[in-house]
Design an enzyme around this catalytic site. Structure first.
Site, PDB file in Angstrom:
ATOM      1  N   THR A  13       0.813  -1.217   0.000  1.00 46.55           N
ATOM      2  CA  THR A  13       0.000   0.000   0.000  1.00 46.55           C
ATOM      3  C   THR A  13       0.849   1.271   0.000  1.00 46.55           C
ATOM      4  OG1 THR A  13      -1.675  -1.195   1.257  1.00 46.55           O
ATOM      5  CG2 THR A  13      -1.860   1.182   1.263  1.00 46.55           C
ATOM      6  N   SER A  58       1.591  -7.965  -0.735  1.00 41.43           N
ATOM      7  CA  SER A  58       2.320  -8.804   0.224  1.00 41.43           C
ATOM      8  C   SER A  58       1.793 -10.229   0.273  1.00 41.43           C
ATOM      9  CB  SER A  58       2.336  -8.178   1.618  1.00 41.43           C
ATOM     10  OG  SER A  58       1.120  -8.348   2.265  1.00 41.43           O
ATOM     11  N   THR A  89       1.564  -4.880   4.313  1.00 44.62           N
ATOM     12  CA  THR A  89       1.445  -5.188   5.748  1.00 44.62           C
ATOM     13  C   THR A  89       0.975  -6.614   6.041  1.00 44.62           C
ATOM     14  OG1 THR A  89      -0.784  -4.256   5.775  1.00 44.62           O
ATOM     15  CG2 THR A  89       1.018  -2.791   6.401  1.00 44.62           C
ATOM     16  N   GLN A 274      -2.532 -21.013  20.355  1.00 45.98           N
ATOM     17  CA  GLN A 274      -3.497 -20.133  19.686  1.00 45.98           C
ATOM     18  C   GLN A 274      -3.604 -18.789  20.408  1.00 45.98           C
ATOM     19  OE1 GLN A 274      -7.221 -22.289  19.252  1.00 45.98           O
ATOM     20  NE2 GLN A 274      -6.214 -23.948  18.156  1.00 45.98           N
ATOM     21  N   CYS A 275      -3.088 -18.726  21.631  1.00 44.98           N
ATOM     22  CA  CYS A 275      -3.137 -17.459  22.371  1.00 44.98           C
ATOM     23  C   CYS A 275      -2.086 -16.505  21.801  1.00 44.98           C
ATOM     24  CB  CYS A 275      -2.838 -17.673  23.851  1.00 44.98           C
ATOM     25  SG  CYS A 275      -4.040 -18.734  24.657  1.00 44.98           S
TER      26      CYS A 275
END
Length: 341
Positions: A13, A58, A89, A274-275
């Site tokens: 971007t 990206s 990003t 997963q945290c």
């Protein structure tokens, strides 16, 4: 003495402008960035711009492009004091993590940045991100680079690249480093937290190792999932499982059988959480013991992006001595906090 910074523009971007006929974003010729941002001429460093021939979104950046960037930095390492990579990003954390493993014993800053809005937008975040990144990329004290690692600079924060994840598609403050402190913050002054910066060992020379294997699979475990599907997947060298909390999975005989089957086939199993914050700690709960039983590898507090690129780099890499598991369990460039687990 003016420091020399090599600016590598890959796409994203930050290098877009609005096509007012269609309303869509298109890439502009980044070689003309000084016309767009005359402020760049005011920075006390000499900037050389190297744009990718074809700017990439990206989501199109992958191992081939990571190798290209690493090789290019390697070729130009002696000629520049710092390196700035402009990048979309969405996958910047993957690229930053991969580069951190490929650029060994780095003694110069490699900074990645991008923006949520194009450089030409009135409310853009691109200018601040780009200008401050150039400052960090050219920051030296007593003839030594202050930053000697791969970092991401975004929205006033400098973060260790292989500790980051993109957590917002909407806010300017798009990146977090949940398991490692911020390396620097820019306000009225550019602050650097020197205690948290990485320093390579003194007796090792900078070198580039672009080894990346793509024989890695990443899978998020969910309640009620049929692990039998794993048995149907053709042989994979590394399976990274993103499991619950501090490393738990449903405690069934089937779970152990399937994981054991994969191990017997020669698959390395890496476990991450997963945290977003914290990490895996085998043995904390009974439901993590199966991983110890089958000889799985703890990813500790690594991000998923980092665990994936580290596995790609280590898998069948001839420049490492010892097994995949032994090397994965080491902190190679500050990507994991082993002492906390």
């Amino acid at each position: 003495m003016k420091r020399k910074v090599l600016l590598i523009y890959t796409g994203g971007t930050i290098g877009m402008e609005k096509d007012y006929e269609t309303g869509s974003l298109r890439a502009f010729n980044f070689s003309h960035v000084f016309d767009r941002m005359p402020e760049m001429n005011l920075i006390e460093c000499e900037i050389t711009v190297h744009p990718f021939r074809k700017p990439l979104d990206s989501s199109d950046m992958g191992p081939k492009e990571w190798k290209k960037i690493a090789t290019y930095i390697g070729k130009n390492y002696e000629n520049f004091d710092g390196f700035l990579i402009l990048h979309g990003t969405d996958t910047m954390s993957y690229t930053a993590s991969a580069l951190s493993f490929m650029l060994k014993n780095l003694r110069k800053p490699v900074i990645l940045t991008g923006s949520q809005l194009p450089i030409g937008d009135l409310r853009t975040d691109a200018k601040e991100n780009l200008l401050t990144s150039l400052y960090y990329a050219s920051l030296y004290e007593n003839d030594e680079a202050v930053i000697q690692e791969v970092t991401i600079y975004f929205e006033y924060k400098l973060l260790r690249g292989n500790r980051t994840l993109k957590y917002s598609a909407e806010y300017f403050d798009a990146y977090q480093s949940p398991n490692y402190p911020i390396l620097g913050q820019s306000g009225v002054h550019l602050n650097i937290e020197k205690d948290f910066l990485l320093r390579p060992s003194r007796d090792a020379d900078f070198n580039v190792d672009t080894h990346l294997s793509q024989d890695v699979l990443f899978w998020r475990i969910f309640p009620g999932m049929h692990l039998e599907h794993f048995a149907e997947i053709p042989s994979m060298k590394v399976l990274i499982l993103q499991v619950f909390g501090s490393g738990t999975i449903f405690n069934t005989t089937k779970t152990e059988q399937i994981l054991q089957l994969l191990r017997e086939r020669g698959t390395e199993i890496v476990v991450v959480s997963q945290c977003v914050s914290g990490g895996v700690s085998f043995g904390k709960y009974t439901n993590s013991n199966v991983f110890t039983k089958v000889g799985a590898i703890s990813g500790h507090d690594m991000t998923a992006e980092c665990a994936i690129t580290k596995a790609m780099h280590l898998l069948e890499n001839p420049s490492y001595e010892g097994s995949f598991a032994e090397n994965f369990n080491k902190s190679l460039c500050g990507e994991v906090s082993l002492e906390h687990h």
